[in-house]
Scaffold this motif. Structure first.
Motif, PDB file in Angstrom:
ATOM      1  N   GLU A 267     -40.027 -29.973  -9.490  1.00 27.21           N
ATOM      2  CA  GLU A 267     -38.852 -29.356 -10.104  1.00 27.21           C
ATOM      3  C   GLU A 267     -39.223 -28.247 -11.092  1.00 27.21           C
ATOM      4  O   GLU A 267     -38.379 -27.422 -11.452  1.00 27.21           O
ATOM      5  CB  GLU A 267     -38.007 -30.424 -10.803  1.00 27.21           C
ATOM      6  CG  GLU A 267     -37.305 -31.375  -9.852  1.00 27.21           C
ATOM      7  CD  GLU A 267     -36.355 -30.657  -8.888  1.00 27.21           C
ATOM      8  OE1 GLU A 267     -35.620 -29.749  -9.344  1.00 27.21           O
ATOM      9  OE2 GLU A 267     -36.360 -31.001  -7.700  1.00 27.21           O
TER      10      GLU A 267
ATOM     11  N   ARG B  47     -38.459 -24.243 -10.729  1.00 27.74           N
ATOM     12  CA  ARG B  47     -37.329 -23.483 -11.279  1.00 27.74           C
ATOM     13  C   ARG B  47     -37.720 -22.782 -12.578  1.00 27.74           C
ATOM     14  O   ARG B  47     -37.184 -21.723 -12.898  1.00 27.74           O
ATOM     15  CB  ARG B  47     -36.140 -24.427 -11.505  1.00 27.74           C
ATOM     16  CG  ARG B  47     -35.703 -25.157 -10.235  1.00 27.74           C
ATOM     17  CD  ARG B  47     -34.544 -26.112 -10.485  1.00 27.74           C
ATOM     18  NE  ARG B  47     -34.345 -27.007  -9.364  1.00 27.74           N
ATOM     19  CZ  ARG B  47     -33.703 -26.676  -8.249  1.00 27.74           C
ATOM     20  NH1 ARG B  47     -33.186 -25.471  -8.111  1.00 27.74           N
ATOM     21  NH2 ARG B  47     -33.567 -27.566  -7.266  1.00 27.74           N
TER      22      ARG B  47
ATOM     23  N   GLU C 215     -40.627 -19.984 -11.285  1.00 30.07           N
ATOM     24  CA  GLU C 215     -40.202 -18.906 -10.382  1.00 30.07           C
ATOM     25  C   GLU C 215     -39.920 -17.580 -11.087  1.00 30.07           C
ATOM     26  O   GLU C 215     -40.334 -16.517 -10.600  1.00 30.07           O
ATOM     27  CB  GLU C 215     -38.992 -19.373  -9.563  1.00 30.07           C
ATOM     28  CG  GLU C 215     -38.774 -18.578  -8.289  1.00 30.07           C
ATOM     29  CD  GLU C 215     -38.055 -17.260  -8.535  1.00 30.07           C
ATOM     30  OE1 GLU C 215     -38.261 -16.318  -7.745  1.00 30.07           O
ATOM     31  OE2 GLU C 215     -37.295 -17.177  -9.518  1.00 30.07           O
TER      32      GLU C 215
ATOM     33  N   PRO D  77     -35.271 -21.970  -3.721  1.00 27.32           N
ATOM     34  CA  PRO D  77     -35.756 -23.022  -4.626  1.00 27.32           C
ATOM     35  C   PRO D  77     -35.004 -24.350  -4.498  1.00 27.32           C
ATOM     36  O   PRO D  77     -35.131 -25.198  -5.370  1.00 27.32           O
ATOM     37  CB  PRO D  77     -35.492 -22.402  -5.996  1.00 27.32           C
ATOM     38  CG  PRO D  77     -34.221 -21.640  -5.789  1.00 27.32           C
ATOM     39  CD  PRO D  77     -34.265 -21.110  -4.384  1.00 27.32           C
ATOM     40  N   ASP D  78     -34.225 -24.526  -3.424  1.00 31.24           N
ATOM     41  CA  ASP D  78     -33.384 -25.716  -3.321  1.00 31.24           C
ATOM     42  C   ASP D  78     -34.149 -26.962  -2.899  1.00 31.24           C
ATOM     43  O   ASP D  78     -33.704 -28.082  -3.162  1.00 31.24           O
ATOM     44  CB  ASP D  78     -32.245 -25.456  -2.322  1.00 31.24           C
ATOM     45  CG  ASP D  78     -31.330 -24.330  -2.803  1.00 31.24           C
ATOM     46  OD1 ASP D  78     -31.097 -24.254  -4.016  1.00 31.24           O
ATOM     47  OD2 ASP D  78     -30.880 -23.542  -1.961  1.00 31.24           O
TER      48      ASP D  78
ATOM     49  N   CYS E 172     -37.492 -28.125  -3.713  1.00 29.93           N
ATOM     50  CA  CYS E 172     -38.739 -27.993  -4.475  1.00 29.93           C
ATOM     51  C   CYS E 172     -39.803 -28.964  -4.007  1.00 29.93           C
ATOM     52  O   CYS E 172     -40.993 -28.630  -3.966  1.00 29.93           O
ATOM     53  CB  CYS E 172     -38.465 -28.184  -5.964  1.00 29.93           C
ATOM     54  SG  CYS E 172     -37.372 -26.949  -6.693  1.00 29.93           S
TER      55      CYS E 172
END
Length: 277
Positions: free
Chosen positions: A127, A130, A133, A154-155, A157
């Motif tokens: 996670e 996020r 990035e 990024p959905d 991870c």
């Protein structure tokens, strides 16, 4: 000495990369309380600023270093890279490969930057992608062959981290895990970001060494050693009384800077300086 740098034959055979124009380094007086900082006699250090995935600039600078050693031979020389090898630029994987080869030649001291700790963090905790990035993670993952669209970044991870862990070469992971957080030679301290003012070097926290900014940059007093650092991009080498910043934003300018130190002398090499005919 030229034999050492045949590892970069592709760069030596190719035309120099097209590089954006950049300002020449500004002149600045350097003073010290009693004497100018110096390295031990017979030692030369080539300190290289933040690379950020810019392998063409790195290759160009390595050629200039090789030429410098050839034209002015010295037995005890080394390259000190100040960290931030990953992110932003397009070739993080290739940069790590170059550095591993240099390390095998026993002429590299590689320091840790704040960007270089993200790989392990991401694999252990997907996670965090996020958070990573916005700092250039996608460029790094793509350089290792990941298709971010098909992996759903990024959905998704977790899937992204699992695939990255699968393709990341062990020697790359080991190299990045074993980076030093600082290096001292003679009167100089080499570090990625800087130091916490008024804290002894032995008591510094790694988070500051690789990530401090304003508290360090605003400090006008002396440190235990004269500090050579990067981390905060500047248009040209930024020379101060007690520190020099050599991060010239290679990912934006394609200008990678090398500070050459020998005795009390200082000079610069740049990736975009034309090579002699």
């Amino acid at each position: 000495m030229k034999e050492r740098f045949r590892l970069w034959s592709r760069a030596q055979d190719a035309s120099p990369p097209r590089i954006a124009a950049a300002k020449a380094p500004r002149a600045a007086a350097i003073s010290s309380a009693s004497r100018r900082p110096a390295l031990p006699r017979g030692v030369r250090i080539y300190a290289v600023g933040d690379i950020h995935g810019c392998v063409d600039a790195l290759d160009a600078l390595l050629i200039r270093i090789a030429n410098d050693v050839k034209s002015s031979p010295i037995r005890n020389w080394r390259i000190v890279t100040l960290g931030d090898y990953l992110d932003r630029g397009p070739s993080s994987r290739e940069v790590v490969e170059r550095l591993i080869k240099l390390n095998e030649l026993n002429c590299l001291i590689a320091l840790k930057g704040n960007h270089d700790v993200w790989l392990d963090t991401f694999i252990a905790n997907p996670e965090t992608f996020r958070e990573w990035e916005p700092w250039g993670a996608s460029a790094t993952l793509v350089s290792y062959g990941l298709d971010l669209v098909s992996l759903g970044a990024p959905d998704r991870c977790a899937a992204l981290a699992a695939e990255f862990a699968r393709v990341l070469p062990r020697e790359h992971a080991d190299f990045l895990r074993n980076l030093r957080n600082h290096y001292v030679c003679g009167d100089y301290l080499f570090v990625h970001a800087g130091l916490r003012p008024r804290v002894a070097l032995r008591d510094q926290k790694e988070a500051d060494l690789i990530g401090i900014r304003q508290d360090f940059l605003r400090h006008n007093g002396a440190f235990e050693k004269f500090v050579i650092h990067g981390h905060t991009p500047v248009e040209a080498p930024d020379v101060h009384k007690h520190r020099i910043n050599i991060d010239t934003g290679a990912y934006a300018t394609n200008r990678l800077t090398c500070l050459v130190l020998e005795g009390a002398a200082r000079r610069f090499l740049f990736s975009d300086t034309p090579l002699p005919d």
